[in-house]
Write a protein that holds these residues in place. Structure first.
Motif, mmCIF file in Angstrom:
data_model
loop_
_atom_site.group_PDB
_atom_site.id
_atom_site.type_symbol
_atom_site.label_atom_id
_atom_site.label_comp_id
_atom_site.label_asym_id
_atom_site.label_seq_id
_atom_site.Cartn_x
_atom_site.Cartn_y
_atom_site.Cartn_z
ATOM 1 N N UNK A 17 1.140 -1.206 0.105
ATOM 2 C CA UNK A 17 0.035 -0.061 0.203
ATOM 3 C C UNK A 17 0.868 1.155 -0.045
ATOM 4 N N UNK A 18 2.075 1.100 0.934
ATOM 5 C CA UNK A 18 2.808 2.351 0.744
ATOM 6 C C UNK A 18 3.571 2.550 -0.410
ATOM 7 N N UNK A 22 3.183 6.016 -2.654
ATOM 8 C CA UNK A 22 4.313 6.967 -3.205
ATOM 9 C C UNK A 22 4.198 7.000 -4.709
ATOM 10 N N UNK A 27 -1.338 9.638 0.260
ATOM 11 C CA UNK A 27 -0.725 9.118 1.645
ATOM 12 C C UNK A 27 -1.134 7.697 1.652
ATOM 13 N N UNK A 28 -0.485 7.036 2.274
ATOM 14 C CA UNK A 28 -0.806 5.410 2.852
ATOM 15 C C UNK A 28 -2.195 4.980 2.953
ATOM 16 N N UNK A 29 -2.760 6.028 4.074
ATOM 17 C CA UNK A 29 -3.922 5.882 4.368
ATOM 18 C C UNK A 29 -5.153 6.010 3.423
#
Lengths: 68, 456
Positions: A17-18, A22, A27-29
């Protein structure tokens, strides 16, 4: 409603997810919330996700409401 | 990062924050009105006026937008976001500018009976607090721009911001010094620079605390997704350090305070006043520390329940008892204050002796009962065979030693010995507490058998 299509496409591409966050510049969230169905992304963001995962809008975001 | 979700949530956060600002500014003006017995001018409440005006404008704008648009779309959302971004920045910078104007134009450090920097300190403290609360409700971090960076980069960005705050503080001091040197403004005393730097340090401390807290929260959330969970959140350690420093300072200060009060004829009026003033500050600070201990208890409770859901009831009992003991310990000095007028009215020696005896007994009972807290923690952690559990027994030894020393060498007759023992015991208690919670917060359990779940 959980977006399993997007989750499996991401995993198949080997992205966490990260990493996907990117690549798209969010954002990852945000990725987590889209996959969990808790956030409705704009068309722009949907397109960015599709490009990164080599999928079409239909593949990831189309929901056939008649089957529900 | 130009995250559309964050942008839309930021508008909601800033809208809510605007309401908080209106309330703070209004109340501050009201308090100054009562303190000054007249309407405060720009010199007295300039920062409050600017915050109030800009916040009201923002609320009116919001009202117009919501009345004129049937259904909000992405375009209006973007416009609202831009408006609140500009309004937010304007409010922050203009409030600092007006506060600086107040500082420059007032040679006295007090307005009425309020310190000159009371509003700006309150304004920033509550802004940090409410921004954080609103942001977490919207699933955003306060430091959303940097929270996902690598640890070293995150630390750098936090240090940069601290440097930026310091630069503003020092810059304002230098401008104030320059302006008063060339007689553009009234002559500034040391209190002006102290007021500016104090506000600056309060803001830095609050920001640092929030930055560390959020980073722990973020890292633990990531580890949890990877199937790892920590026994107790690292944020407990952060709170423990703050509470430990406060307790360390309090106990050492009170050792000195006791000597000053017992030998008051050897000290000047000014010295006694400073000691009494600090004692008053500590007294007020106890409430903050109590709130912090409540939050810590909740974090410990949630962390432990997550690790050992089967012992939920037992954890609840231990935490509740810890809260009860710390509340009694907190309110113990208040009892004495409540009783004081009664002592003065019934000034007969027998009554005073009985009350003093009663307070003494109460203190001893309280001290003995509070020894139960580390014992309870010990029994719980030892049940799960955690290596650090025995440290709780060491923690128990310190207050026991303190009690024995107080009984064997009464403080009134052995003042220096008691002071040295207070130093030694307080410092060892502080170090032991930090080591203990450091070990507890670094105890990681890998949930190998559980499936890896990704969550927000």
């Amino acid at each position: 409603m959980t977006n399993l299509k997007m989750k499996s496409a991401r995993v198949a591409k080997g992205y966490s997810q990260e990493a996907l966050a990117k690549l798209i510049g969010v954002s990852r969230q945000t990725i987590i919330l889209i996959e969990q169905g808790q956030y409705n992304p704009s068309l722009n963001l949907c397109l960015l996700i599709c490009h990164q995962l080599d999928k079409t809008l239909n593949d990831l975001f189309w929901e056939d409401l008649t089957n529900e | 990062m130009n995250d559309e979700r964050i942008e839309s949530k930021l508008s909601i956060i800033k809208k809510n924050l605007t309401i908080v600002w209106v309330i703070i500014a209004f109340l501050s003006i009201l308090v100054k009105l009562i303190a000054l017995q007249s309407i405060p001018g720009l010199r007295e409440a300039g920062a409050e006026y600017i915050v109030l005006v800009l916040s009201v404008i923002a609320l009116i704008y919001q009202l117009i937008v919501s009345l004129s648009t049937q259904t909000p779309d992405e375009r209006t959302e973007k416009l609202t976001y831009r408006f609140f971004q500009i309004n937010f920045k304007l409010t922050i910078y203009l409030s600092i500018t007006l506060y600086f104007y107040q500082i420059l134009m007032n040679t006295q450090p007090m307005i009425g009976r309020l310190p000159i920097n009371s509003f700006i300190n309150l304004f920033f403290s509550l802004t940090f607090l409410f921004y954080y609360v609103f942001a977490r409700k919207q699933q955003i971090y306060f430091n959303y721009k940097t929270i996902e960076l690598e640890s070293s980069e995150y630390k750098q960005s936090v240090l940069k911001k601290i440097g930026y705050f310091l630069l503003i503080g020092v810059g304002l001091c230098m401008i104030a010094f320059g302006a008063s040197t060339f007689a553009y403004v009234p002559q500034q005393g040391w209190t002006t620079y102290i007021a500016i730097m104090l506000s600056c340090f309060i803001i830095i401390l609050e920001f640092l605390f929030l930055a560390v807290y959020e980073r722990h929260h973020y890292t633990e959330a990531i580890n949890h997704e990877k199937g790892q969970t920590i026994l107790v959140s690292k944020n407990v350690l952060l709170f423990m350090i703050v509470m430990g420093v406060f307790n360390l300072f309090t106990s050492i200060f009170q050792g000195h305070y006791f000597i000053v009060m017992v030998n008051y004829e050897n000290y000047s009026h000014a010295t006694r006043f400073i000691y009494e003033f600090i004692e008053l500050l500590i007294f007020m600070g106890r409430i903050d520390i109590f709130v912090m201990s409540l939050i810590t208890s909740v974090i410990i409770f949630r962390s432990l329940v997550r690790s050992h859901p089967e012992s939920r009831f037992k954890i609840k009992q231990i935490i509740t008892l810890a809260i009860i003991f710390s509340s009694i310990a907190l309110f113990q000095p208040f009892f004495t204050i409540i009783i004081q007028p009664f002592i003065f009215i019934n000034a007969s020696a027998t009554v005073i002796r009985t009350i003093a005896y009663g307070i003494n007994i109460f203190n001893y009972v309280l001290a003995i009962v509070s020894l139960l807290v580390p014992l309870l923690y010990y029994s719980y952690f030892n049940g799960y065979k955690y290596s650090f559990s025995s440290l709780f027994l060491f923690l128990l030894v310190i207050p026991l030693l303190q009690m024995i020393i107080t009984l064997m060498f009464p403080a009134y007759y052995h003042q220096n010995l008691n002071l040295i023992m207070t130093y030694l015991l307080s410092i060892s208690s502080f170090i032991l507490t930090i080591v203990l919670w450091y070990k507890a917060t670094h105890y990681t359990i890998t949930k190998e058998l559980l499936p890896v779940e990704e969550s927000a």
